[in-house]
Design an enzyme around this catalytic site. Structure first.
Site, short mmCIF file in Angstrom:
data_model
loop_
_atom_site.label_atom_id
_atom_site.label_comp_id
_atom_site.label_asym_id
_atom_site.label_seq_id
_atom_site.Cartn_x
_atom_site.Cartn_y
_atom_site.Cartn_z
N HIS A 103 34.56 45.61 40.39
CA HIS A 103 33.88 44.89 41.47
C HIS A 103 34.28 45.51 42.81
O HIS A 103 35.37 45.24 43.34
CB HIS A 103 34.27 43.41 41.46
CG HIS A 103 33.79 42.66 40.26
ND1 HIS A 103 32.46 42.36 40.06
CD2 HIS A 103 34.46 42.14 39.20
CE1 HIS A 103 32.32 41.68 38.93
NE2 HIS A 103 33.52 41.55 38.38
N HIS A 125 30.21 48.09 34.60
CA HIS A 125 30.88 47.67 33.37
C HIS A 125 30.78 48.80 32.36
O HIS A 125 29.76 49.50 32.29
CB HIS A 125 30.21 46.41 32.81
CG HIS A 125 30.46 46.20 31.35
ND1 HIS A 125 29.53 46.56 30.38
CD2 HIS A 125 31.52 45.70 30.68
CE1 HIS A 125 30.01 46.26 29.19
NE2 HIS A 125 31.22 45.74 29.34
N ASN A 168 32.32 49.85 28.16
CA ASN A 168 33.06 49.41 26.99
C ASN A 168 32.82 50.41 25.87
O ASN A 168 31.69 50.83 25.64
CB ASN A 168 32.60 48.02 26.56
CG ASN A 168 33.22 47.58 25.24
OD1 ASN A 168 32.58 47.68 24.19
ND2 ASN A 168 34.45 47.12 25.29
N VAL A 169 33.88 50.83 25.21
CA VAL A 169 33.76 51.62 23.98
C VAL A 169 34.71 51.01 22.97
O VAL A 169 35.85 50.66 23.30
CB VAL A 169 34.05 53.12 24.20
CG1 VAL A 169 32.87 53.81 24.88
CG2 VAL A 169 35.32 53.36 24.99
N ARG A 170 34.27 50.88 21.74
CA ARG A 170 35.05 50.13 20.77
C ARG A 170 34.79 50.61 19.34
O ARG A 170 33.75 51.22 19.04
CB ARG A 170 34.71 48.64 20.86
CG ARG A 170 33.25 48.33 20.65
CD ARG A 170 32.90 46.88 20.97
NE ARG A 170 31.48 46.61 20.75
CZ ARG A 170 30.54 46.79 21.65
NH1 ARG A 170 30.84 47.25 22.85
NH2 ARG A 170 29.26 46.53 21.37
N HIS A 191 21.42 57.02 35.48
CA HIS A 191 20.70 57.23 34.23
C HIS A 191 20.69 58.69 33.80
O HIS A 191 20.61 58.99 32.60
CB HIS A 191 19.29 56.66 34.34
CG HIS A 191 19.25 55.18 34.17
ND1 HIS A 191 19.22 54.57 32.92
CD2 HIS A 191 19.29 54.16 35.06
CE1 HIS A 191 19.21 53.26 33.06
NE2 HIS A 191 19.26 52.99 34.36
N GLY A 247 41.08 34.48 19.23
CA GLY A 247 42.41 34.18 19.75
C GLY A 247 42.95 35.24 20.67
O GLY A 247 44.17 35.41 20.78
N GLY A 248 42.06 35.97 21.33
CA GLY A 248 42.49 37.01 22.26
C GLY A 248 43.14 36.41 23.50
O GLY A 248 43.14 35.20 23.72
N ARG A 249 43.67 37.29 24.32
CA ARG A 249 44.39 36.86 25.52
C ARG A 249 43.39 36.49 26.61
O ARG A 249 42.65 37.34 27.11
CB ARG A 249 45.31 37.97 25.99
CG ARG A 249 46.19 37.61 27.17
CD ARG A 249 47.21 38.72 27.40
NE ARG A 249 48.11 38.40 28.50
CZ ARG A 249 47.92 38.82 29.75
NH1 ARG A 249 46.86 39.55 30.06
NH2 ARG A 249 48.78 38.50 30.69
#
Length: 306
Positions: free
Chosen positions: A98, A108, A110-112, A147, A260-262
């Protein structure tokens, strides 16, 4: 099919977190990330890093997590009921930036990697992730650059990858209750395991590696643009849309909370300051209205480059 190399994924993700944090600190030029290592009672843990009250970034969070357990949360099995009863591991880097200046967009990425296992059965695994951009004041130059880099990340893996994952991003980051996109999109992919582990891992790393190339040139162009109370007020109002999406629709947020993540790490994606107001619309012909009329509509930003 090759056995997934979880150690290689973890090594890459930790390195990616380091590289992104260093690049953001350099661009900010004032503040540094504070690190918080945490353990998850059910299994695993992570490293959360947050930069707050910087010169360029009002808040930037870059999280690494590696969690595992004996039972998948409902958000993971809702569309994959065959995974029920399997143990799981989930690894990823997730970040939300931000900026302070309203002319610089929120971003934003994210890679997972996810794997579910059961004795006597083949493991079920996949990669997911992407990156998307949420401007408050739109600039075509920025949208085309964003892009272009997204397409560049995809090109080594096939010409159909960018249009497919660009479309998926437009559809995913959409606030149904508002009838509007969150921003100008980018890339979104999930359940990726076609072509084997090495190819899918390569695609994920390409997306992760290109994020800084996509975002930092935009921040550098906009972070020193003069602005006043009007622009700041509009930025805080539009940040409300970001909060609404993350709390109502975002899969990562739901998975983290249900597994149950933080909580502090999961909700670091929320901006430090935000506003809502009842039934507000920008006045026609204003720069604020242009965001809605021009930028918050699905569009082929690279059409002129074809």
């Amino acid at each position: 099919m090759a056995t997934p190399n979880i150690d290689a994924v973890k090594t890459y993700l930790l390195n990616l977190q380091d590289r992104i944090c260093k690049a953001l600190e350099t661009e900010d030029g004032q503040e540094r990330f504070k690190e918080d290592r945490w353990d998850r009672p059910e299994g695993g843990g992570g490293i959360s890093r947050v930069l707050a009250e910087g010169a360029a970034f009002e808040q930037a969070g870059v999280n690494f997590s590696h969690v595992f357990g004996d039972k998948l949360p409902s958000s993971a099995t809702a569309h994959r009921p065959e995974l029920a009863g399997r143990t799981f591991q989930a690894l990823g880097v997730s970040l939300v930036i931000h900026p302070r200046n309203p002319y610089a967009p929120t971003s934003h990425a994210n890679v997972r990697f996810f794997i579910a296992e059961k004795e006597g059965a083949e493991p079920v695994w996949w990669f997911g992730g992407g990156f998307d951009l949420t401007p408050y004041y739109g600039f075509e130059e920025d949208a085309v650059h964003w892009h272009s880099i997204a397409r560049e990340a995809c090109q080594p893996f096939g010409e159909d990858m960018y249009p497919c994952y660009k479309k998926w991003c437009d559809e995913y980051f959409f606030l149904k209750h508002r009838g509007e996109p969150r921003g100008i999109g980018g890339l979104f992919f999930d359940d990726l395991n076609e072509g084997g582990f090495a190819r899918c891992f390569g695609f994920m790393t390409s997306v992760g590696d290109q994020y800084i190339n996509a975002y930092l040139p935009i921040v550098a162009r906009r972070k020193n643009t003069p602005y006043g109370e009007r622009e700041r007020d509009f930025q805080l109002y539009r940040r409300g849309r970001y909060v609404e999406f993350n709390l109502v629709y975002d899969r990562g947020t739901l998975f983290g909370l249900q597994s149950g993540g933080r909580t502090e790490s999961i909700l670091m994606s929320l901006p430090p300051l935000v506003k809502w107001r009842y039934n507000w619309r920008p006045e026609s012909g204003t720069p604020e209205a242009r965001l809605y009329d021009v930028f918050l509509k699905p569009r082929d930003w690279l059409a002129d480059e074809k």
